[in-house]
Design a protein around this motif. Structure first.
Motif, PDB file in Angstrom:
ATOM      1  N   LEU A 110       0.771  -1.054  -0.112  1.00  0.00           N
ATOM      2  CA  LEU A 110      -0.128   0.181  -0.050  1.00  0.00           C
ATOM      3  C   LEU A 110       0.888   1.408  -0.008  1.00  0.00           C
ATOM      4  O   LEU A 110       0.554   2.089  -0.653  1.00  0.00           O
ATOM      5  N   LEU A 111       1.921   1.384   0.732  1.00  0.00           N
ATOM      6  CA  LEU A 111       2.784   2.389   0.809  1.00  0.00           C
ATOM      7  C   LEU A 111       3.444   2.612  -0.304  1.00  0.00           C
ATOM      8  O   LEU A 111       3.833   3.675  -0.877  1.00  0.00           O
ATOM      9  N   ALA A 112       3.953   1.551  -1.156  1.00  0.00           N
ATOM     10  CA  ALA A 112       4.662   1.524  -2.345  1.00  0.00           C
ATOM     11  C   ALA A 112       3.703   2.294  -3.572  1.00  0.00           C
ATOM     12  O   ALA A 112       4.275   3.015  -4.310  1.00  0.00           O
ATOM     13  N   LYS A 113       2.353   1.772  -3.344  1.00  0.00           N
ATOM     14  CA  LYS A 113       1.586   2.389  -4.361  1.00  0.00           C
ATOM     15  C   LYS A 113       1.375   3.738  -4.153  1.00  0.00           C
ATOM     16  O   LYS A 113       1.159   4.623  -5.031  1.00  0.00           O
ATOM     17  N   ALA A 114       1.248   4.324  -2.863  1.00  0.00           N
ATOM     18  CA  ALA A 114       1.105   5.507  -2.675  1.00  0.00           C
ATOM     19  C   ALA A 114       2.270   6.358  -3.010  1.00  0.00           C
ATOM     20  O   ALA A 114       2.115   7.767  -3.407  1.00  0.00           O
ATOM     21  N   VAL A 115       3.570   5.877  -2.974  1.00  0.00           N
ATOM     22  CA  VAL A 115       4.815   6.776  -3.420  1.00  0.00           C
ATOM     23  C   VAL A 115       4.701   6.504  -4.806  1.00  0.00           C
ATOM     24  O   VAL A 115       5.244   7.917  -5.249  1.00  0.00           O
ATOM     25  N   GLN A 116       4.213   5.605  -5.519  1.00  0.00           N
ATOM     26  CA  GLN A 116       4.319   5.660  -6.950  1.00  0.00           C
ATOM     27  C   GLN A 116       3.240   6.884  -7.409  1.00  0.00           C
ATOM     28  O   GLN A 116       3.279   7.462  -8.407  1.00  0.00           O
ATOM     29  N   MET A 117       1.991   7.033  -6.627  1.00  0.00           N
ATOM     30  CA  MET A 117       1.051   8.208  -6.956  1.00  0.00           C
ATOM     31  C   MET A 117       1.515   9.386  -6.850  1.00  0.00           C
ATOM     32  O   MET A 117       1.582  10.251  -7.579  1.00  0.00           O
ATOM     33  N   LEU A 118       2.164   9.355  -5.633  1.00  0.00           N
ATOM     34  CA  LEU A 118       2.579  10.659  -5.353  1.00  0.00           C
ATOM     35  C   LEU A 118       3.920  11.243  -6.414  1.00  0.00           C
ATOM     36  O   LEU A 118       3.808  12.321  -6.821  1.00  0.00           O
TER      37      LEU A 118
END
Length: 136
Positions: A110-118
């Motif tokens: 989930l945090l990896a996806k959030a960083v990708q979105m950022l």
């Protein structure tokens, strides 16, 4: 004893805890009772998604997930309430604890996806780019 109306799940938990503790202790224990129960329900879904393992590992998983929910839920509820003042932190305890439990061991993903979105948003905001690609 001064009774308060049952307006939310936390009020119900306080009422139940008051059967075993004094009113002052029940008001402190009640919200955490909601957090533990909601996160355990969420963790049961996360445990069902995991590959089968021993009872000891399942118990350790439950302990980790519920412990994480106990640590994070009150702060997350306060943060969400700061952005949505119409929602009190008390009302947000159960859904946030359930969500934390439901995510289980999925936090790194989930945090990896959030960083990708950022990073994607930062690329879009950068002048001279379109859809993250440099313009000629």
């Amino acid at each position: 004893m001064n009774q308060q109306p049952l307006t939310d799940i936390v009020a119900l938990a306080i009422l139940i805890a008051a059967a075993f503790f004094s009113r002052a202790v029940a008001e402190a224990v009640g919200p955490y009772l909601v957090i533990v129960v909601a996160s355990a329900i969420g963790a049961s879904f996360a445990l069902a998604r995991r590959e089968k393992s021993t009872r000891g590992r399942a118990l350790w998983f439950f302990t980790r997930v519920v412990g994480l929910a106990v640590l994070l839920t009150a702060g997350a509820a306060a943060a969400v309430s700061a952005y949505r003042p119409d929602l009190s932190p008390r009302v947000l305890l159960a859904p946030i604890a359930l969500l934390i439990g439901f995510i289980g061991d999925g936090w790194p993903r989930l945090l990896a996806k959030a960083v990708q979105m950022l990073y994607g948003l930062m690329d879009l905001a950068r002048p001279g780019t379109k859809d993250g690609k440099d313009l000629p």
